[in-house]
Design an enzyme around this catalytic site. Structure first.
Site, mmCIF file in Angstrom:
data_model
loop_
_atom_site.group_PDB
_atom_site.id
_atom_site.type_symbol
_atom_site.label_atom_id
_atom_site.label_comp_id
_atom_site.label_asym_id
_atom_site.label_seq_id
_atom_site.Cartn_x
_atom_site.Cartn_y
_atom_site.Cartn_z
ATOM 1 N N ASP A 116 0.817 -1.217 0.000
ATOM 2 C CA ASP A 116 0.000 0.000 0.000
ATOM 3 C C ASP A 116 0.851 1.267 0.000
ATOM 4 O O ASP A 116 0.331 2.356 -0.210
ATOM 5 C CB ASP A 116 -0.937 -0.008 1.217
ATOM 6 N N SER A 130 -7.236 5.499 -0.443
ATOM 7 C CA SER A 130 -7.409 4.194 -1.083
ATOM 8 C C SER A 130 -8.862 3.770 -0.945
ATOM 9 O O SER A 130 -9.439 3.857 0.144
ATOM 10 C CB SER A 130 -6.500 3.152 -0.425
ATOM 11 N N GLN A 172 -5.290 -1.451 -7.282
ATOM 12 C CA GLN A 172 -5.934 -0.560 -6.319
ATOM 13 C C GLN A 172 -6.606 0.590 -7.066
ATOM 14 O O GLN A 172 -6.021 1.155 -8.000
ATOM 15 C CB GLN A 172 -4.925 0.019 -5.322
#
Length: 284
Positions: free
Chosen positions: A203, A227, A277
């Site tokens: 991430d 996110s 993502q």
């Protein structure tokens, strides 16, 4: 094991908190909310506690609310299916009774099969690059004190970006980023932990790939970034103490959302994991 790495490992190894419930503490990394990678890694660890003889091969999760880094997180695991080869788990992460993340994980027993993979792209040797922490120290005098602490702090995951951008003077670039990552110090021989650590690290600096073509960075005023979801597929075994190349691109941005993809390769060119993502990249 380095102390900073030991703390991260302890953060990921959750405490049982009732039947198929696990409690995880939160870590303050200086961000406004709990780091999304932490919640992803802990959710995967919670699900893994309920599966024997199989390792996670894919995970799909949605971030529902910002997490409070001063509160513990409750992870509820739901046993969706246990088949002969695959097992599926659903995980719900809650704080103060409210869901902050929901995700599904699939686990697969080891078996032989067809083999092919994408070729590893060209990238400079990690030993020739500076770490994010070193770049942070070079820029420390130019940023506010609170941000200075974030940029220069010791960290368990070392990240060495390829051709890093100055966040104070962002420029338009192609939607592509690369960085080498590894965990500092030795780690236990636990493949579940290594998967959770890679999930945690995946991430970092991911959504910024979709900002590259627009000449903005996380330091731009009026930019709202977050996110929205995260997926990861584990293809082959790896160790987090070894250098992994994180090669990322963003094929699309529209409607205030940026889409990002990533591949992890070891130094032998073996593709070990892939990620996607979608992120909120809203200009107020």
């Amino acid at each position: 094991m380095l102390e900073v790495t030991k703390k991260l490992v302890e953060l990921l190894y959750l405490s049982p908190n009732g039947d198929d419930h696990y409690r995880g503490d939160s870590q303050d990394l200086g961000f406004p909310h709990v780091f999304g990678g932490q919640v992803l890694g802990q959710a995967l660890m919670a699900a893994s506690h309920t599966v024997e003889g199989r390792l996670c091969h894919s995970m799909h999760a949605y971030f529902l609310r910002p997490g409070n880094q001063h509160m513990p997180i409750d992870y509820e695991v739901q046993r969706v299916r246990d088949g002969r080869s695959f097992a599926v788990r659903r995980v719900i992460a809650r704080q103060d009774g409210k869901e902050i993340l929901t995700g599904s994980m699939s686990f697969h027993a080891t078996e032989e099969g067809f083999e092919h993979q994408a070729e590893m792209p060209d990238a400079p040797d990690p030993e020739t690059l500076r770490s994010e922490q070193e770049w942070g120290k070079l820029m420390a005098s130019q940023v506010p004190e609170k941000l200075r602490e974030i940029m220069t702090r010791d960290r368990p995951i070392e990240i060495r970006p390829v051709n890093p951008m100055n966040p104070l003077q962002p420029e338009k670039r192609p939607p592509h980023k690369q960085s080498w990552i590894r965990a500092l110090g030795s780690l236990p021989d636990d493949p579940v932990l290594h998967r959770c650590l890679l999930t945690y690290a995946s991430d970092f600096s991911f959504l910024g790939t979709s900002l590259n073509p627009h000449g903005v960075s996380f330091m731009n005023k009026g930019l709202q970034i977050a996110s929205l979801d995260h997926a990861i597929w584990f293809h082959r075994d790896f160790r987090m103490e070894d250098w992994l190349l994180y090669d990322k691109d963003s094929p699309s941005a529209s409607s205030g959302r940026g889409f990002n993809r990533g591949n992890f390769f070891n130094q032998d060119g073996v593709l070990v994991a892939s990620t996607t993502q979608e992120a909120l990249i809203r200009q107020r």
